[in-house]
Design a protein around this motif. Structure first.
Motif, mmCIF file in Angstrom:
data_model
loop_
_atom_site.group_PDB
_atom_site.id
_atom_site.type_symbol
_atom_site.label_atom_id
_atom_site.label_comp_id
_atom_site.label_asym_id
_atom_site.label_seq_id
_atom_site.Cartn_x
_atom_site.Cartn_y
_atom_site.Cartn_z
ATOM 1 N N TYR A 1 0.912 -1.310 -0.040
ATOM 2 C CA TYR A 1 0.023 -0.103 0.041
ATOM 3 C C TYR A 1 0.809 1.286 -0.037
ATOM 4 O O TYR A 1 0.466 2.369 -0.182
ATOM 5 C CB TYR A 1 -0.787 0.071 1.348
ATOM 6 C CG TYR A 1 -0.254 -0.434 2.452
ATOM 7 C CD1 TYR A 1 0.581 0.636 3.161
ATOM 8 C CD2 TYR A 1 -0.141 -1.489 3.072
ATOM 9 C CE1 TYR A 1 1.112 0.665 4.365
ATOM 10 C CE2 TYR A 1 0.611 -1.623 4.146
ATOM 11 C CZ TYR A 1 1.232 -0.913 5.042
ATOM 12 O OH TYR A 1 1.983 -0.963 6.102
ATOM 13 N N VAL A 2 2.183 1.261 0.242
ATOM 14 C CA VAL A 2 2.953 2.381 0.523
ATOM 15 C C VAL A 2 3.231 3.180 -1.068
ATOM 16 O O VAL A 2 2.929 4.371 -0.728
ATOM 17 C CB VAL A 2 4.364 1.849 1.012
ATOM 18 C CG1 VAL A 2 5.378 3.136 0.991
ATOM 19 C CG2 VAL A 2 4.263 1.593 2.505
ATOM 20 N N ASP A 3 3.223 2.457 -1.998
ATOM 21 C CA ASP A 3 3.471 2.956 -3.133
ATOM 22 C C ASP A 3 2.314 3.963 -3.645
ATOM 23 O O ASP A 3 2.347 5.296 -3.870
ATOM 24 C CB ASP A 3 3.799 2.104 -4.182
ATOM 25 C CG ASP A 3 5.345 1.647 -4.193
ATOM 26 O OD1 ASP A 3 5.971 2.482 -3.609
ATOM 27 O OD2 ASP A 3 5.701 0.841 -4.974
ATOM 28 N N PRO A 4 1.083 3.374 -3.752
ATOM 29 C CA PRO A 4 -0.186 4.429 -3.904
ATOM 30 C C PRO A 4 -0.395 5.365 -2.790
ATOM 31 O O PRO A 4 -0.840 6.656 -3.374
ATOM 32 C CB PRO A 4 -1.255 3.325 -4.085
ATOM 33 C CG PRO A 4 -0.771 1.893 -3.317
ATOM 34 C CD PRO A 4 0.748 1.922 -3.502
ATOM 35 N N GLU A 5 -0.049 5.197 -1.672
ATOM 36 C CA GLU A 5 -0.260 6.043 -0.753
ATOM 37 C C GLU A 5 0.639 7.399 -0.713
ATOM 38 O O GLU A 5 0.534 8.712 -0.625
ATOM 39 C CB GLU A 5 -0.390 5.546 0.793
ATOM 40 C CG GLU A 5 -1.571 4.742 0.999
ATOM 41 C CD GLU A 5 -1.844 4.112 2.156
ATOM 42 O OE1 GLU A 5 -0.757 4.023 2.934
ATOM 43 O OE2 GLU A 5 -2.728 2.994 2.300
ATOM 44 N N MET A 6 2.101 7.023 -1.302
ATOM 45 C CA MET A 6 3.072 8.015 -1.628
ATOM 46 C C MET A 6 2.416 8.873 -2.768
ATOM 47 O O MET A 6 2.628 10.007 -2.734
ATOM 48 C CB MET A 6 4.350 7.409 -1.765
ATOM 49 C CG MET A 6 5.043 6.834 -0.533
ATOM 50 S SD MET A 6 5.623 8.355 0.439
ATOM 51 C CE MET A 6 4.391 7.809 1.906
ATOM 52 N N GLU A 7 1.867 8.126 -3.762
ATOM 53 C CA GLU A 7 1.382 8.992 -5.010
ATOM 54 C C GLU A 7 0.291 9.875 -4.592
ATOM 55 O O GLU A 7 0.371 11.063 -4.953
ATOM 56 C CB GLU A 7 0.847 8.056 -6.070
ATOM 57 C CG GLU A 7 0.448 8.496 -7.248
ATOM 58 C CD GLU A 7 0.106 7.608 -8.546
ATOM 59 O OE1 GLU A 7 -0.503 8.223 -9.394
ATOM 60 O OE2 GLU A 7 0.559 6.434 -8.195
ATOM 61 N N LEU A 8 -0.616 9.364 -3.606
ATOM 62 C CA LEU A 8 -1.711 10.301 -3.082
ATOM 63 C C LEU A 8 -1.122 11.382 -2.435
ATOM 64 O O LEU A 8 -1.410 12.647 -2.542
ATOM 65 C CB LEU A 8 -2.562 9.478 -2.170
ATOM 66 C CG LEU A 8 -3.634 8.498 -2.607
ATOM 67 C CD1 LEU A 8 -4.149 7.632 -1.553
ATOM 68 C CD2 LEU A 8 -4.717 9.043 -3.572
ATOM 69 N N LEU A 9 -0.184 11.223 -1.536
ATOM 70 C CA LEU A 9 0.541 12.424 -0.883
ATOM 71 C C LEU A 9 1.126 13.248 -1.630
ATOM 72 O O LEU A 9 1.311 14.715 -1.546
ATOM 73 C CB LEU A 9 1.523 11.898 0.416
ATOM 74 C CG LEU A 9 0.775 11.168 1.426
ATOM 75 C CD1 LEU A 9 1.534 10.343 2.366
ATOM 76 C CD2 LEU A 9 -0.325 11.996 2.175
ATOM 77 N N ALA A 10 1.815 12.665 -2.813
ATOM 78 C CA ALA A 10 2.611 13.669 -3.837
ATOM 79 C C ALA A 10 1.755 14.624 -4.427
ATOM 80 O O ALA A 10 2.220 16.049 -4.581
ATOM 81 C CB ALA A 10 3.205 12.634 -4.819
ATOM 82 N N TRP A 11 0.361 14.264 -4.535
ATOM 83 C CA TRP A 11 -0.559 15.495 -5.202
ATOM 84 C C TRP A 11 -0.928 16.482 -4.470
ATOM 85 O O TRP A 11 -1.284 17.477 -4.876
ATOM 86 C CB TRP A 11 -1.966 14.305 -5.424
ATOM 87 C CG TRP A 11 -2.012 13.898 -6.701
ATOM 88 C CD1 TRP A 11 -1.585 14.354 -8.000
ATOM 89 C CD2 TRP A 11 -2.655 12.749 -6.845
ATOM 90 N NE1 TRP A 11 -1.841 13.673 -8.933
ATOM 91 C CE2 TRP A 11 -2.412 12.653 -8.468
ATOM 92 C CE3 TRP A 11 -3.186 11.480 -6.209
ATOM 93 C CZ2 TRP A 11 -3.040 11.467 -9.086
ATOM 94 C CZ3 TRP A 11 -3.586 10.468 -7.123
ATOM 95 C CH2 TRP A 11 -3.532 10.269 -8.427
ATOM 96 N N THR A 12 -0.689 16.517 -3.085
ATOM 97 C CA THR A 12 -0.654 17.745 -2.139
ATOM 98 C C THR A 12 0.452 18.400 -2.352
ATOM 99 O O THR A 12 0.140 19.651 -1.755
ATOM 100 C CB THR A 12 -0.811 16.901 -0.671
ATOM 101 O OG1 THR A 12 0.544 16.578 -0.387
ATOM 102 C CG2 THR A 12 -1.898 15.984 -0.457
ATOM 103 N N GLY A 13 1.541 17.829 -2.867
ATOM 104 C CA GLY A 13 2.782 18.746 -2.653
ATOM 105 C C GLY A 13 3.446 19.204 -1.498
ATOM 106 O O GLY A 13 4.401 20.238 -1.229
#
Length: 510
Positions: free
Chosen positions: A148-160
């Protein structure tokens, strides 16, 4: 890109929408059931939210003050719902032309799919409220298994936003090599993720408060330039609060040890020769039907010492906002043989005592002094009688003429044992996270004792001087207070090298 809103005249660049210019916010995020609320309780020093071994226990984001500076600035900590089906959420957001805008429209998922809605709430909170995201992972599973780490890192990346990864569920603090290996594994796993600015250990169950100082330092470094002065003030306030608590802990321990050093227990004088013969017989296993005055005095002194240790431990627990029971049995086992018997003995019996000690009791005393002595789990008259009778005679009676009576007190070796255990108790409490529930004493890691003994050895002269002034309670307490705080700073810095600079005493201005 973050949503751009009117932040007001005093808002610094990079301030989250709606945030005050004198407030910084951290948002705890993670996959569901990793321990966010438990860590929040540990960081805040109080119970917040609901903790249960189930998914999506936290359904709403809640903010709590973590640090408040004298000028009114605040550092807020947000506890959020856990990410659930993060893979599905990433897929849905990728399909939208404006992913974060799409997020605002998904209100109905609260009723149709609460787990999916909870993931959205966590992400919305990061986007709308946070200056820094604290992403919690469980070190109980391997980095490779945490899909789950990779998709959650992608989600957080969208916040900047900058992300600091915290390792939870590391286990006890007894294996520093294993801890470093876990850190290295997760840092390697996340080294290609641009949003991740640091990976730190911060276990909700066994963290030490000095690790929080490292976290505050990292937060200041990853913030936008305009927000760093505010964080510097908050960090200074947080450090001051924690170091003041360390000073209060040193004061508590110093006062307790000074009282123990000053303890004097009178020994009933039942006739010099008759009393000494009874003590010798008790040491040899004879005449157990009657408790000797010396044994009774030792039992009473041990009871006073037991109460002192329990009281000081309870005070330390209260200082660190913990609850639980304080025990003293292990400590009493180690100091039981170290009583100093100052006796008023006439010249004739003194010669008899010398012959007895150099004769039959010599072998028994040597055996006891080399490790045969135990008090078991309680202060039973028989075991205390054996300990005080045999150990006291084995070391030789301190025969002092001209005193008003006989008395028992603790030898310097016993006081040093008490000091060692006081420092170990402090370390155990300082590493006890609220996630573990009520305090319960446990065996200390071997490397803790090694660090303490090395630090004590380097301060042999001032320690001996402190014990030599035991009759002057204020002077002994003052000397011990400075020694104990210096010892604790040194040992904590050795156990947590990343925090060494935060624990250093600033040089005095000339």
């Amino acid at each position: 890109m973050k949503v751009s809103l009117d932040l007001g005249m005093n808002a610094a660049p990079g301030t989250p929408p709606g945030a005050r210019a004198d407030t910084l916010a951290l948002t705890l995020v993670s996959h569901t059931n990793i321990g966010k609320t438990t860590l929040a309780r540990t960081l805040l020093g109080r119970d917040v939210g609901v903790v249960r071994d189930a998914t999506h226990v936290t359904e709403f984001a809640d903010a709590h003050p973590m640090i408040e500076a004298p000028d009114g600035a605040r550092l807020m900590l947000w506890d959020t719902p856990g990410f659930g089906d993060s893979v599905r959420l990433v897929r849905r957001m990728r399909q939208s032309g404006t992913p974060l805008g799409w997020l605002l429209s998904q209100v109905w998922d609260r009723w149709r799919d609460r787990a999916f809605w909870a993931s959205q709430q966590a992400l919305r909170n990061v986007r709308d409220e946070a200056d820094v995201a604290l992403y919690l992972v469980s070190a109980a599973e391997s980095p490779e298994a945490a899909g789950y780490v990779d998709p959650e890192m992608e989600l957080l990346a969208w916040t900047g936003l900058p992300v600091i990864v915290l390792l939870n569920q590391l286990g006890g603090p007894d294996e520093p090599e294993r801890l470093q290996a876990e850190l290295d594994r997760w840092r390697t796993r996340l080294q290609g993720v641009a949003a991740v600015r640091a990976v730190l250990p911060l276990d909700a169950f066994s963290r030490c408060w000095v690790q929080e100082l490292v976290l505050l330092r990292e937060i200041e470094q990853v913030l936008p330039e305009a927000r760093r002065p505010l964080m510097a003030r908050l960090r200074a306030a947080g450090r001051q609060e924690r170091l003041e608590r360390l000073g209060r802990a040193a004061q508590l321990l110093a006062a307790s040890l000074a009282r123990a050093a000053a303890m004097v227990q009178p020994v009933e004088d039942s006739g010099a020769l008759r009393g000494l013969v009874r003590q010798v017989g008790s040491a040899l296993g004879l005449a157990r039907d009657e408790e000797t005055p010396l044994a009774r005095a030792g039992r009473e002194l041990l009871a006073r010492l037991d109460g002192e240790i329990r009281s000081s431990t309870s005070d330390l627990l209260h200082l660190h906002a913990l609850e639980g029971q304080a025990g003293a049995d292990e400590i009493l086992e180690q100091v039981g043989a170290a009583f100093d018997h100052q006796a008023r003995v006439a010249p004739a019996p003194a010669a008899i005592v010398g012959g007895l000690v150099s004769g039959a009791l010599a072998g028994l005393g040597a055996d006891l002094a080399s490790g045969g002595l135990t008090l078991g789990g309680g202060m039973i008259a028989g075991s205390v009688l054996g300990a005080l009778g045999a150990a006291g005679l084995a070391h030789g009676l301190n025969l002092v003429r001209g005193r008003d009576g006989s008395r028992l007190l603790l030898q310097d070796s016993a006081l040093e044992a008490l000091l060692t255990h006081a420092l170990l108790r402090y370390l155990a409490i300082a590493h006890f996270g609220r996630g573990r529930g009520e305090w319960s004493g446990s065996a200390s890691p071997v490397h803790w004792r090694e660090r303490i003994e090395a630090a004590l050895q380097a301060r042999r002269a001032p320690l001996d001087e402190a014990w030599s002034e035991r009759a002057d309670l204020p002077a002994t307490e003052a000397r011990l207070r400075a020694l104990i705080e210096a010892l604790l700073r040194e040992v904590l810095a050795a156990l947590h090298p990343a925090a060494a600079a935060e624990l250093a005493v600033p040089p005095r201005s000339s």
